[in-house]
Write a protein that holds these residues in place. Structure first.
Motif, mmCIF file in Angstrom:
data_model
loop_
_atom_site.group_PDB
_atom_site.id
_atom_site.type_symbol
_atom_site.label_atom_id
_atom_site.label_comp_id
_atom_site.label_asym_id
_atom_site.label_seq_id
_atom_site.Cartn_x
_atom_site.Cartn_y
_atom_site.Cartn_z
ATOM 1 N N LEU A 42 1.542 -34.347 65.665
ATOM 2 C CA LEU A 42 1.843 -34.138 64.255
ATOM 3 C C LEU A 42 1.634 -32.678 63.870
ATOM 4 O O LEU A 42 2.479 -32.076 63.198
ATOM 5 N N VAL A 43 0.534 -32.099 64.311
ATOM 6 C CA VAL A 43 0.249 -30.700 64.001
ATOM 7 C C VAL A 43 1.313 -29.790 64.617
ATOM 8 O O VAL A 43 1.790 -28.853 63.962
ATOM 9 N N GLU A 44 1.713 -30.056 65.848
ATOM 10 C CA GLU A 44 2.752 -29.249 66.480
ATOM 11 C C GLU A 44 4.070 -29.354 65.725
ATOM 12 O O GLU A 44 4.756 -28.348 65.499
ATOM 13 N N ASP A 45 4.426 -30.565 65.313
ATOM 14 C CA ASP A 45 5.663 -30.775 64.567
ATOM 15 C C ASP A 45 5.626 -30.046 63.223
ATOM 16 O O ASP A 45 6.595 -29.380 62.838
ATOM 17 N N LEU A 46 4.511 -30.158 62.519
ATOM 18 C CA LEU A 46 4.381 -29.478 61.230
ATOM 19 C C LEU A 46 4.424 -27.962 61.401
ATOM 20 O O LEU A 46 5.026 -27.268 60.581
ATOM 21 N N SER A 47 3.814 -27.464 62.458
ATOM 22 C CA SER A 47 3.835 -26.023 62.724
ATOM 23 C C SER A 47 5.263 -25.542 62.938
ATOM 24 O O SER A 47 5.658 -24.484 62.425
ATOM 25 N N LYS A 48 6.054 -26.317 63.680
ATOM 26 C CA LYS A 48 7.443 -25.948 63.919
ATOM 27 C C LYS A 48 8.240 -25.968 62.610
ATOM 28 O O LYS A 48 9.068 -25.093 62.364
ATOM 29 N N GLN A 49 7.981 -26.955 61.777
ATOM 30 C CA GLN A 49 8.688 -27.043 60.499
ATOM 31 C C GLN A 49 8.349 -25.862 59.600
ATOM 32 O O GLN A 49 9.222 -25.289 58.947
ATOM 33 N N VAL A 50 7.074 -25.493 59.575
ATOM 34 C CA VAL A 50 6.647 -24.358 58.748
ATOM 35 C C VAL A 50 7.281 -23.071 59.262
ATOM 36 O O VAL A 50 7.794 -22.265 58.481
ATOM 37 N N LYS A 83 -15.799 -37.995 66.160
ATOM 38 C CA LYS A 83 -15.863 -37.942 67.621
ATOM 39 C C LYS A 83 -16.141 -39.312 68.217
ATOM 40 O O LYS A 83 -15.647 -39.633 69.293
ATOM 41 N N ASP A 84 -16.921 -40.118 67.524
ATOM 42 C CA ASP A 84 -17.279 -41.436 68.052
ATOM 43 C C ASP A 84 -16.182 -42.476 67.862
ATOM 44 O O ASP A 84 -16.034 -43.380 68.679
ATOM 45 N N LYS A 85 -15.398 -42.369 66.804
ATOM 46 C CA LYS A 85 -14.492 -43.452 66.437
ATOM 47 C C LYS A 85 -13.015 -43.204 66.738
ATOM 48 O O LYS A 85 -12.236 -44.147 66.745
ATOM 49 N N ILE A 86 -12.618 -41.977 66.962
ATOM 50 C CA ILE A 86 -11.192 -41.714 67.165
ATOM 51 C C ILE A 86 -10.799 -42.001 68.616
ATOM 52 O O ILE A 86 -11.499 -41.642 69.548
ATOM 53 N N THR A 87 -9.681 -42.669 68.772
ATOM 54 C CA THR A 87 -9.207 -43.022 70.113
ATOM 55 C C THR A 87 -8.368 -41.883 70.690
ATOM 56 O O THR A 87 -7.896 -41.012 69.960
ATOM 57 N N ASP A 88 -8.173 -41.921 71.991
ATOM 58 C CA ASP A 88 -7.354 -40.898 72.647
ATOM 59 C C ASP A 88 -5.914 -40.934 72.137
ATOM 60 O O ASP A 88 -5.272 -39.887 71.999
ATOM 61 N N ASP A 89 -5.406 -42.131 71.844
ATOM 62 C CA ASP A 89 -4.050 -42.259 71.310
ATOM 63 C C ASP A 89 -3.931 -41.568 69.954
ATOM 64 O O ASP A 89 -2.946 -40.879 69.664
ATOM 65 N N LYS A 90 -4.948 -41.752 69.108
ATOM 66 C CA LYS A 90 -4.927 -41.115 67.791
ATOM 67 C C LYS A 90 -5.049 -39.603 67.920
ATOM 68 O O LYS A 90 -4.395 -38.859 67.184
ATOM 69 N N LYS A 91 -5.878 -39.141 68.851
ATOM 70 C CA LYS A 91 -6.008 -37.699 69.076
ATOM 71 C C LYS A 91 -4.656 -37.109 69.467
ATOM 72 O O LYS A 91 -4.262 -36.060 68.960
ATOM 73 N N GLN A 92 -3.963 -37.778 70.378
ATOM 74 C CA GLN A 92 -2.657 -37.298 70.832
ATOM 75 C C GLN A 92 -1.649 -37.311 69.678
ATOM 76 O O GLN A 92 -0.865 -36.374 69.520
#
Length: 71
Positions: free
Chosen positions: A49-57, A35-44
Motif C-alpha cells: 500500500l505504501v509503495e502504491d501510494l508513493s507511486k501515485q504521489v 509488533k505482537d499482533k500484526i501478521t506477516d500478511d498484514k505487514k506485506q
C-alpha cells in the motif's frame, strides 16, 4: 539554468514516524501492540500500500510540475 524542474523534497521519514506515532497514541495503540499482533500478511499488505501510494504521489507531483512548466 536546468530545463528540468526541481523535484520537491520527499517527506522526511522522521515526520512520517511522528504522524504515525501520534495517530496510534491517540487510539491507545503502542508499538509493542503492533509488533505482537500484526501478521506477516498484514505487514506485506501495508508495504504494498505504501509503495502504491508513493507511486501515485510521485505521478501526481510530476504531472503538476509538467502543467506548471507549460504555462
Amino acid at each position: 539554468m536546468s530545463e528540468h524542474p526541481k523535484k520537491p523534497n520527499p517527506i522526511p521519514n522522521s515526520l512520517v514516524d511522528l504522524f504515525v506515532t501520534d495517530i496510534l497514541q491517540k487510539n491507545g495503540i503502542s508499538k509493542k501492540d503492533i509488533k505482537d499482533k500484526i501478521t506477516d500478511d498484514k505487514k506485506q499488505a501495508i508495504k504494498e500500500l505504501v509503495e502504491d501510494l508513493s507511486k501515485q504521489v510521485e505521478s501526481f507531483v510530476n504531472s503538476n510540475s509538467n502543467k506548471g512548466s507549460q504555462k
